[in-house]
Design a protein around this motif. Sequence first.
Motif, PDB file in Angstrom:
ATOM      1  N   MET A  26     -15.641  47.116  -8.707  1.00  0.00           N
ATOM      2  CA  MET A  26     -15.103  45.829  -8.249  1.00  0.00           C
ATOM      3  C   MET A  26     -13.465  45.650  -7.939  1.00  0.00           C
ATOM      4  SD  MET A  26     -17.725  43.387 -10.603  1.00  0.00           S
ATOM      5  CE  MET A  26     -17.463  41.850  -9.652  1.00  0.00           C
ATOM      6  N   THR A  27     -13.166  44.969  -6.735  1.00  0.00           N
ATOM      7  CA  THR A  27     -11.969  44.814  -6.297  1.00  0.00           C
ATOM      8  C   THR A  27     -11.418  43.336  -6.580  1.00  0.00           C
ATOM      9  OG1 THR A  27     -12.424  44.281  -4.248  1.00  0.00           O
ATOM     10  CG2 THR A  27     -11.990  46.581  -4.760  1.00  0.00           C
ATOM     11  N   ALA A  28     -10.154  43.023  -6.540  1.00  0.00           N
ATOM     12  CA  ALA A  28      -9.658  41.675  -6.364  1.00  0.00           C
ATOM     13  C   ALA A  28     -10.611  40.755  -5.452  1.00  0.00           C
ATOM     14  CB  ALA A  28      -8.149  41.532  -6.258  1.00  0.00           C
ATOM     15  N   LYS A  29     -10.716  41.289  -4.410  1.00  0.00           N
ATOM     16  CA  LYS A  29     -11.751  40.437  -3.413  1.00  0.00           C
ATOM     17  C   LYS A  29     -12.845  40.095  -3.880  1.00  0.00           C
ATOM     18  CE  LYS A  29     -13.700  42.423   0.165  1.00  0.00           C
ATOM     19  NZ  LYS A  29     -13.857  43.176   1.451  1.00  0.00           N
ATOM     20  N   ASP A  30     -13.629  41.175  -4.392  1.00  0.00           N
ATOM     21  CA  ASP A  30     -15.055  40.834  -5.217  1.00  0.00           C
ATOM     22  C   ASP A  30     -14.805  39.774  -6.369  1.00  0.00           C
ATOM     23  OD1 ASP A  30     -16.227  43.060  -3.436  1.00  0.00           O
ATOM     24  OD2 ASP A  30     -15.669  44.413  -4.818  1.00  0.00           O
ATOM     25  N   LEU A  31     -13.827  39.974  -7.061  1.00  0.00           N
ATOM     26  CA  LEU A  31     -13.643  38.842  -8.120  1.00  0.00           C
ATOM     27  C   LEU A  31     -13.428  37.512  -7.609  1.00  0.00           C
ATOM     28  CD1 LEU A  31     -11.409  40.970 -10.507  1.00  0.00           C
ATOM     29  CD2 LEU A  31     -13.777  40.485 -10.718  1.00  0.00           C
ATOM     30  N   MET A  32     -12.747  37.378  -6.423  1.00  0.00           N
ATOM     31  CA  MET A  32     -12.289  36.051  -6.010  1.00  0.00           C
ATOM     32  C   MET A  32     -13.688  35.421  -5.320  1.00  0.00           C
ATOM     33  SD  MET A  32      -8.653  36.025  -4.238  1.00  0.00           S
ATOM     34  CE  MET A  32      -8.934  34.376  -3.749  1.00  0.00           C
ATOM     35  N   SER A  33     -14.458  36.430  -4.636  1.00  0.00           N
ATOM     36  CA  SER A  33     -15.721  35.791  -4.309  1.00  0.00           C
ATOM     37  C   SER A  33     -16.674  35.546  -5.161  1.00  0.00           C
ATOM     38  CB  SER A  33     -16.461  37.235  -3.465  1.00  0.00           C
ATOM     39  OG  SER A  33     -17.504  36.891  -2.792  1.00  0.00           O
ATOM     40  N   LEU A  34     -16.779  36.240  -6.286  1.00  0.00           N
ATOM     41  CA  LEU A  34     -17.644  35.906  -7.640  1.00  0.00           C
ATOM     42  C   LEU A  34     -17.110  34.384  -7.946  1.00  0.00           C
ATOM     43  CD1 LEU A  34     -18.287  38.732  -9.921  1.00  0.00           C
ATOM     44  CD2 LEU A  34     -19.803  37.531  -8.912  1.00  0.00           C
ATOM     45  N   GLY A  35     -16.011  34.233  -8.368  1.00  0.00           N
ATOM     46  CA  GLY A  35     -15.275  32.999  -8.558  1.00  0.00           C
ATOM     47  C   GLY A  35     -15.576  31.914  -7.659  1.00  0.00           C
ATOM     48  N   ILE A  36     -15.360  32.123  -6.541  1.00  0.00           N
ATOM     49  CA  ILE A  36     -15.550  31.213  -5.310  1.00  0.00           C
ATOM     50  C   ILE A  36     -17.068  30.744  -5.244  1.00  0.00           C
ATOM     51  CG2 ILE A  36     -15.404  30.533  -3.235  1.00  0.00           C
ATOM     52  CD1 ILE A  36     -12.664  32.301  -2.969  1.00  0.00           C
ATOM     53  N   GLY A  37     -17.732  31.706  -5.342  1.00  0.00           N
ATOM     54  CA  GLY A  37     -19.234  31.533  -5.479  1.00  0.00           C
ATOM     55  C   GLY A  37     -19.683  30.723  -6.597  1.00  0.00           C
ATOM     56  N   ALA A  38     -19.151  30.827  -7.621  1.00  0.00           N
ATOM     57  CA  ALA A  38     -19.582  30.097  -8.802  1.00  0.00           C
ATOM     58  C   ALA A  38     -18.958  28.534  -8.748  1.00  0.00           C
ATOM     59  CB  ALA A  38     -19.141  30.614 -10.175  1.00  0.00           C
ATOM     60  N   VAL A  39     -17.680  28.299  -8.395  1.00  0.00           N
ATOM     61  CA  VAL A  39     -17.011  27.019  -8.567  1.00  0.00           C
ATOM     62  C   VAL A  39     -17.371  26.342  -7.067  1.00  0.00           C
ATOM     63  CG1 VAL A  39     -14.846  25.890  -8.403  1.00  0.00           C
ATOM     64  CG2 VAL A  39     -15.157  28.110  -9.691  1.00  0.00           C
ATOM     65  N   ILE A  40     -17.565  26.669  -5.791  1.00  0.00           N
ATOM     66  CA  ILE A  40     -17.630  25.821  -4.925  1.00  0.00           C
ATOM     67  C   ILE A  40     -19.440  26.090  -4.504  1.00  0.00           C
ATOM     68  CG2 ILE A  40     -17.449  25.499  -2.273  1.00  0.00           C
ATOM     69  CD1 ILE A  40     -14.862  25.237  -3.979  1.00  0.00           C
ATOM     70  N   GLY A  41     -19.967  24.857  -5.053  1.00  0.00           N
ATOM     71  CA  GLY A  41     -21.291  24.788  -4.698  1.00  0.00           C
ATOM     72  C   GLY A  41     -21.710  23.469  -3.940  1.00  0.00           C
ATOM     73  N   THR A  42     -22.871  22.753  -4.221  1.00  0.00           N
ATOM     74  CA  THR A  42     -23.067  21.717  -3.261  1.00  0.00           C
ATOM     75  C   THR A  42     -21.953  20.514  -3.711  1.00  0.00           C
ATOM     76  OG1 THR A  42     -24.682  21.087  -4.826  1.00  0.00           O
ATOM     77  CG2 THR A  42     -25.473  22.040  -3.113  1.00  0.00           C
ATOM     78  N   GLY A  43     -21.298  20.453  -4.837  1.00  0.00           N
ATOM     79  CA  GLY A  43     -20.598  19.429  -5.380  1.00  0.00           C
ATOM     80  C   GLY A  43     -19.393  19.269  -4.253  1.00  0.00           C
ATOM     81  N   ILE A  44     -19.036  20.209  -3.370  1.00  0.00           N
ATOM     82  CA  ILE A  44     -17.844  19.906  -2.419  1.00  0.00           C
ATOM     83  C   ILE A  44     -18.341  19.022  -1.260  1.00  0.00           C
ATOM     84  CG2 ILE A  44     -18.369  21.960  -0.887  1.00  0.00           C
ATOM     85  CD1 ILE A  44     -15.298  22.255  -0.777  1.00  0.00           C
ATOM     86  N   PHE A  45     -19.785  19.008  -1.142  1.00  0.00           N
ATOM     87  CA  PHE A  45     -20.183  18.256   0.033  1.00  0.00           C
ATOM     88  C   PHE A  45     -20.366  16.790  -0.663  1.00  0.00           C
ATOM     89  CE2 PHE A  45     -21.709  22.541   1.107  1.00  0.00           C
ATOM     90  CZ  PHE A  45     -20.673  22.621   2.543  1.00  0.00           C
ATOM     91  N   ILE A  46     -20.723  16.347  -1.756  1.00  0.00           N
ATOM     92  CA  ILE A  46     -20.962  15.158  -2.526  1.00  0.00           C
ATOM     93  C   ILE A  46     -19.601  14.532  -3.388  1.00  0.00           C
ATOM     94  CG2 ILE A  46     -22.224  14.370  -4.192  1.00  0.00           C
ATOM     95  CD1 ILE A  46     -24.118  16.735  -3.749  1.00  0.00           C
ATOM     96  N   LEU A  47     -18.856  15.424  -4.320  1.00  0.00           N
ATOM     97  CA  LEU A  47     -18.125  14.752  -5.020  1.00  0.00           C
ATOM     98  C   LEU A  47     -16.763  14.007  -4.589  1.00  0.00           C
ATOM     99  CD1 LEU A  47     -17.459  17.226  -7.709  1.00  0.00           C
ATOM    100  CD2 LEU A  47     -18.586  15.004  -8.309  1.00  0.00           C
ATOM    101  N   PRO A  48     -16.239  14.341  -3.141  1.00  0.00           N
ATOM    102  CA  PRO A  48     -15.040  13.992  -2.750  1.00  0.00           C
ATOM    103  C   PRO A  48     -15.385  12.475  -2.285  1.00  0.00           C
ATOM    104  CG  PRO A  48     -15.048  16.268  -1.998  1.00  0.00           C
ATOM    105  CD  PRO A  48     -16.277  15.809  -2.730  1.00  0.00           C
ATOM    106  N   GLY A  49     -16.757  12.158  -1.881  1.00  0.00           N
ATOM    107  CA  GLY A  49     -16.952  10.899  -1.256  1.00  0.00           C
ATOM    108  C   GLY A  49     -17.274  10.110  -2.260  1.00  0.00           C
TER     109      GLY A  49
END
Length: 465
Positions: A26-49
């Motif tokens: 695993m590289t830094a890119k893979d790690l960021m992908s893992l992290g963003i995959g975990a953090v950014i879910g459906t909440g980004i389409f709901i919580l801001p509103g």
Amino acid sequence: MGLARIFRREQLTNYLKSDQHFAKTMTAKDLMSLGIGAVIGTGIFILPGTIAAQYSGPGIVLSFLLAAVVCSTAAMCYAEFASVLPIAGSAYSYGNLVFGEIIGWVLGWALILEYVLAVAAVANAFGAYFKSFLAGFHLNIPTAIAGPYDPTHGTYGNLVAIVVVLLISWLLNHGMRESMRINNAIVIVKIAIIILFVIVGIFYVRPSNWQPFAPYGAHGILRGASTVFFAYLGFDVVSASAAEVKNPRRNMPIGIIGTLVVATVLYMLVAIVLTGMVHYTRLNVSDPVAFALTLVHQNWTSGIISLGALAGMFTMMVTMIYSSSRLIYSIGRDGLLPKFLGRIDKKTQTPRNSLAVITVVIALLGGFVPLAQLTNLVNIGTLVAFLFVSFGILRLRHLPDLPQNSGFQVPGYPVLPIISGLLCFYMMLQLPAETWIASSIWFAIGLVIYFSYGLRHSRLNDQTN
């Protein structure tokens, strides 16, 4: 066996020796992908509103920024641990090395709660979301296999939830290189869909909608920040992959902190555009982003947002199932759970046994158990780990048998780790009483297991004093 035994610390060399069988791909890119995959879910389409409508107004942008600053204190503590101690198990292993076995077990038990319930709840939601997505194409999933076991409402199991968990497990079982390629591709699609909303929506922004900017004052922005804080949880799972990372001293901090930076930018962009498109008073709906797009007659984009939500849930489950299998492996490696869980398959260089066990548990929970009332337990499990990792930096720097002055170091030591720990404790106090009661029962069960099984089978018993 007295207090000295249960607080005995594991040796780093033992962990490094056990974890050397993992493939380091695993590289830094893979790690960021893992992290963003975990953090950014459906909440980004709901919580801001919804948070804008209830607490912050357009000032939700500042709420996201404040929450990110709070999270970043814990993120930097995780980054130091992960770069200095490149081992599997995340906070569980850090607790074992820094505080002693009993604290490590408590943290591991807290993380099991976080990972298992989080994935099961998302798998449950994925099934419901997938059913409504198919309904848009006039395809229907029978009600009997589209919900948790609830015969009074005609549902006997969520088949889609079970299938998606098994599919992800099958992917992870074929090695991390292939799994990361698929995960990275879906994360790119997810980010592209979010950016598409921002680009389309910006043409419908009316600055007058940003007035008043903070209708509920500073208190509303702070209340919003404490609520959206939980939208950032998930970056910690990146540290579970440390044993499988190339050059962890460099790549682990990039993966953890980079995840938080990208997530913050995306949350703030969506919040700015959404509250500019529609006045905050109209955003207290279950799907504010889709609602805003429909309002400006961009129905086609609304359909793509649904696809983005499914992608968000899928990548979150990939990351959490992966992390939970490494956690269970680490506890089995130490003998606190049956030792067959701590074996690594020589062919795939993955912990197949722990992955199989955790898959069955998550599939059963996600497919048959209603989880709506249990999701707050995910938050308390995470915050317990954050609390000990934050204060653990203070001990890490003063233990002569652990590496010093190498890799990433938390700036502003010792003030920042202390602030991080206190902030995590404050966030725990904001959780409802029923969450504390349920989590107390969970931890009581964990202690019974530790003293009746783990303590007697621990690998530390085989080591001379």
